[in-house]
Design a protein around this motif. Sequence first.
Motif, PDB file in Angstrom:
ATOM      1  N   GLN A   9       0.957  -1.132   0.093  1.00 48.69           N
ATOM      2  CA  GLN A   9      -0.022   0.038  -0.070  1.00 48.69           C
ATOM      3  C   GLN A   9       0.893   1.264  -0.134  1.00 48.69           C
ATOM      4  O   GLN A   9       2.100   1.193   0.703  1.00 48.69           O
ATOM      5  N   LYS A  10       0.356   2.204  -0.557  1.00 53.16           N
ATOM      6  CA  LYS A  10       1.289   3.477  -0.613  1.00 53.16           C
ATOM      7  C   LYS A  10       1.301   4.139   0.901  1.00 53.16           C
ATOM      8  O   LYS A  10       0.760   3.881   1.777  1.00 53.16           O
ATOM      9  N   GLY A  11       2.715   4.325   0.994  1.00 54.95           N
ATOM     10  CA  GLY A  11       3.333   4.740   2.322  1.00 54.95           C
ATOM     11  C   GLY A  11       3.766   3.506   2.899  1.00 54.95           C
ATOM     12  O   GLY A  11       4.345   3.860   4.237  1.00 54.95           O
ATOM     13  N   GLY A  12       3.588   2.387   2.707  1.00 56.45           N
ATOM     14  CA  GLY A  12       4.122   1.229   3.245  1.00 56.45           C
ATOM     15  C   GLY A  12       5.583   0.891   2.816  1.00 56.45           C
ATOM     16  O   GLY A  12       6.349   2.018   2.299  1.00 56.45           O
ATOM     17  N   ILE A  13       6.333   0.151   3.409  1.00 61.79           N
ATOM     18  CA  ILE A  13       7.629  -0.166   3.389  1.00 61.79           C
ATOM     19  C   ILE A  13       7.591  -1.550   2.502  1.00 61.79           C
ATOM     20  O   ILE A  13       7.114  -2.630   2.672  1.00 61.79           O
ATOM     21  N   SER A  14       8.388  -1.396   1.373  1.00 63.12           N
ATOM     22  CA  SER A  14       8.513  -2.648   0.471  1.00 63.12           C
ATOM     23  C   SER A  14       9.997  -3.080   0.856  1.00 63.12           C
ATOM     24  O   SER A  14      10.887  -2.534   1.027  1.00 63.12           O
ATOM     25  N   ILE A  15       9.970  -4.446   0.931  1.00 65.54           N
ATOM     26  CA  ILE A  15      11.396  -5.193   1.308  1.00 65.54           C
ATOM     27  C   ILE A  15      11.664  -6.225   0.169  1.00 65.54           C
ATOM     28  O   ILE A  15      10.760  -7.091   0.120  1.00 65.54           O
ATOM     29  N   ILE A  16      12.753  -6.317  -0.311  1.00 65.30           N
ATOM     30  CA  ILE A  16      13.258  -7.238  -1.335  1.00 65.30           C
ATOM     31  C   ILE A  16      14.359  -7.908  -1.041  1.00 65.30           C
ATOM     32  O   ILE A  16      15.364  -7.219  -0.525  1.00 65.30           O
TER      33      ILE A  16
ATOM     34  N   ASP B  30       6.727   4.033  -7.452  1.00 66.09           N
ATOM     35  CA  ASP B  30       8.005   3.241  -7.511  1.00 66.09           C
ATOM     36  C   ASP B  30       7.342   1.627  -8.082  1.00 66.09           C
ATOM     37  O   ASP B  30       8.228   0.809  -8.056  1.00 66.09           O
ATOM     38  N   SER B  31       6.474   1.546  -8.628  1.00 64.13           N
ATOM     39  CA  SER B  31       5.938   0.337  -9.089  1.00 64.13           C
ATOM     40  C   SER B  31       6.954   0.112 -10.322  1.00 64.13           C
ATOM     41  O   SER B  31       6.908   0.903 -11.387  1.00 64.13           O
ATOM     42  N   ALA B  32       7.380  -0.993 -10.172  1.00 61.89           N
ATOM     43  CA  ALA B  32       8.397  -1.413 -11.374  1.00 61.89           C
ATOM     44  C   ALA B  32       8.955  -2.853 -10.854  1.00 61.89           C
ATOM     45  O   ALA B  32       8.635  -3.208  -9.865  1.00 61.89           O
TER      46      ALA B  32
ATOM     47  N   LEU C  63      27.650  -8.735 -14.361  1.00 61.71           N
ATOM     48  CA  LEU C  63      26.791  -8.696 -13.265  1.00 61.71           C
ATOM     49  C   LEU C  63      26.125  -9.966 -13.311  1.00 61.71           C
ATOM     50  O   LEU C  63      25.649 -10.547 -14.495  1.00 61.71           O
ATOM     51  N   THR C  64      25.987 -10.608 -12.207  1.00 59.77           N
ATOM     52  CA  THR C  64      24.880 -11.705 -11.930  1.00 59.77           C
ATOM     53  C   THR C  64      23.637 -11.280 -11.330  1.00 59.77           C
ATOM     54  O   THR C  64      23.778 -10.430 -10.144  1.00 59.77           O
ATOM     55  N   PHE C  65      22.706 -11.420 -12.110  1.00 59.74           N
ATOM     56  CA  PHE C  65      21.415 -10.806 -11.619  1.00 59.74           C
ATOM     57  C   PHE C  65      20.569 -11.747 -11.056  1.00 59.74           C
ATOM     58  O   PHE C  65      20.487 -12.972 -11.098  1.00 59.74           O
ATOM     59  N   GLY C  66      19.626 -11.244  -9.858  1.00 61.28           N
ATOM     60  CA  GLY C  66      18.564 -12.166  -9.482  1.00 61.28           C
ATOM     61  C   GLY C  66      17.442 -12.092 -10.325  1.00 61.28           C
ATOM     62  O   GLY C  66      17.548 -11.429 -11.373  1.00 61.28           O
ATOM     63  N   GLY C  67      16.551 -12.965  -9.943  1.00 62.89           N
ATOM     64  CA  GLY C  67      15.389 -13.320 -10.763  1.00 62.89           C
ATOM     65  C   GLY C  67      14.548 -12.151 -11.029  1.00 62.89           C
ATOM     66  O   GLY C  67      13.676 -11.974 -11.981  1.00 62.89           O
ATOM     67  N   GLY C  68      14.563 -11.049 -10.044  1.00 60.78           N
ATOM     68  CA  GLY C  68      13.620  -9.943 -10.310  1.00 60.78           C
ATOM     69  C   GLY C  68      12.332  -9.941  -9.160  1.00 60.78           C
ATOM     70  O   GLY C  68      11.979 -11.159  -8.995  1.00 60.78           O
ATOM     71  N   THR C  69      11.949  -8.966  -8.815  1.00 64.02           N
ATOM     72  CA  THR C  69      10.754  -8.654  -8.120  1.00 64.02           C
ATOM     73  C   THR C  69       9.870  -7.629  -8.620  1.00 64.02           C
ATOM     74  O   THR C  69      10.136  -6.469  -8.898  1.00 64.02           O
ATOM     75  N   ARG C  70       8.612  -8.095  -9.160  1.00 62.25           N
ATOM     76  CA  ARG C  70       7.794  -7.065  -9.638  1.00 62.25           C
ATOM     77  C   ARG C  70       6.940  -6.493  -8.407  1.00 62.25           C
ATOM     78  O   ARG C  70       6.525  -6.844  -7.633  1.00 62.25           O
ATOM     79  N   LEU C  71       7.231  -5.170  -8.265  1.00 62.75           N
ATOM     80  CA  LEU C  71       6.628  -4.517  -7.164  1.00 62.75           C
ATOM     81  C   LEU C  71       5.365  -3.315  -7.635  1.00 62.75           C
ATOM     82  O   LEU C  71       5.431  -2.811  -8.582  1.00 62.75           O
ATOM     83  N   MET C  72       4.332  -3.659  -6.846  1.00 63.36           N
ATOM     84  CA  MET C  72       3.086  -2.802  -7.371  1.00 63.36           C
ATOM     85  C   MET C  72       2.894  -2.166  -5.912  1.00 63.36           C
ATOM     86  O   MET C  72       2.670  -2.587  -4.982  1.00 63.36           O
ATOM     87  N   VAL C  73       2.896  -0.955  -6.195  1.00 65.04           N
ATOM     88  CA  VAL C  73       2.434   0.130  -4.862  1.00 65.04           C
ATOM     89  C   VAL C  73       0.926   0.431  -5.023  1.00 65.04           C
ATOM     90  O   VAL C  73       0.715   1.204  -6.252  1.00 65.04           O
ATOM     91  N   LYS C  74      -0.064   0.284  -4.302  1.00 67.27           N
ATOM     92  CA  LYS C  74      -1.399   0.624  -4.615  1.00 67.27           C
ATOM     93  C   LYS C  74      -1.700   1.826  -3.701  1.00 67.27           C
ATOM     94  O   LYS C  74      -1.285   2.181  -2.806  1.00 67.27           O
ATOM     95  N   PRO C  75      -2.492   2.746  -4.918  1.00 70.62           N
ATOM     96  CA  PRO C  75      -2.796   4.243  -3.912  1.00 70.62           C
ATOM     97  C   PRO C  75      -3.536   4.189  -2.901  1.00 70.62           C
ATOM     98  O   PRO C  75      -4.305   3.270  -2.602  1.00 70.62           O
TER      99      PRO C  75
ATOM    100  N   ILE D  54      12.335  -0.118   0.597  1.00 69.76           N
ATOM    101  CA  ILE D  54      11.746   1.069   0.127  1.00 69.76           C
ATOM    102  C   ILE D  54      10.610   1.942   1.083  1.00 69.76           C
ATOM    103  O   ILE D  54       9.691   1.165   1.624  1.00 69.76           O
ATOM    104  N   MET D  55      11.172   2.901   1.566  1.00 68.47           N
ATOM    105  CA  MET D  55      10.478   3.549   2.624  1.00 68.47           C
ATOM    106  C   MET D  55       9.295   4.337   2.028  1.00 68.47           C
ATOM    107  O   MET D  55       9.567   5.062   0.968  1.00 68.47           O
TER     108      MET D  55
END
Lengths: 113, 116
Positions: A14-21, A84-86, A101-113, A77-78
Motif C-alpha cells: 500500500q502507498k506509504g508502506g515499506i517494500s522489502i526485497i 515506485d511500481s516497477a 553482473l550476476t542478476f537475481g530473478g527480479g521482483t515485480r513491485l506494485m504500490v497501490k494508491p 523502500i520506505m
Amino acid sequence: QQQVKQSPQSLIVQKGGISIINCAYENTAFDYFPWYQQFPGKGPALLIAIRPDVSEKKEGRFTISFNKSAKQFSLHIMDSQPGDSATYFCAATNNNAGNMLTFGGGTRLMVKP
Amino acid sequence: DAMVIQNPRYQVTQFGKPVTLSCSQTLNHNVMYWYQQKSSQAPKLLFHYYDKDFNNEADTPDNFQSRRPNTSFCFLDIRSPGLGDAAMYLCATSRDLAGGGSYEQYFGPGTRLTVT
C-alpha cells in the motif's frame, strides 16, 4: 556458485508502506551489490549499490541492508509510492568478473494508491 | 546528455529473416554489452566487448553475432531468428575498472523484437 537468489517474485504494498526485497548469494568473492530498477518498456537503471565493507547504505527513501556473514542483502523502500511500481533486480559482481553482473530473478513491485 | 541509444525501439522480423539491432553511446565507455531479456526474467548476457576484444558467453547460440566497428557503436546480428528469439534486447556500457571506471552499467531503452 554464481547464482543470486531473489525473493519475492512479486510484491504488493500500500502507498506509504515499506517494500522489502531480499537477495542471497553464494560467491564470497562478490564485492559489489547493485540494485536496478526497471519500468515497463525501459532498460534497467542503477538505483543504489553497496560494497561489503558497510552494513547499510541509504539514499533518500531507498536503503540497502547488507549481512556479509549470512551472504544476504536487501532493499527497503520506505514510504512506497505508486511511482515506485516497477521490477527490481539485485545483482552482484567482483573484480575477477570484470564488470559482469550476476542478476537475481527480479521482483515485480506494485504500490497501490 | 550522455546516453545509450538503441535503434529501432521495436523491430518485427519474419522467422528465419536476418535482423540487425544497433546501439550507440555517447559515454565514451570502453565496455559494451548485449543482453537478452524475456518477459518477467532478468537480463541474460549474450556477449560483451572490452574495447575491440569480443567475449562470447558459453551458452549464447551461434545464431547471434555482434560487431563493434568503433567505440561508439555496437551491432547485434541475429542470422536466422526463431520464435524463441522474440525478446527485449538491451545494450549496456561501462568503463572498465582499470580505466578508472566502476562496476556500474548504463543500459539503453532496449529493442523489442517480434518474430512472426
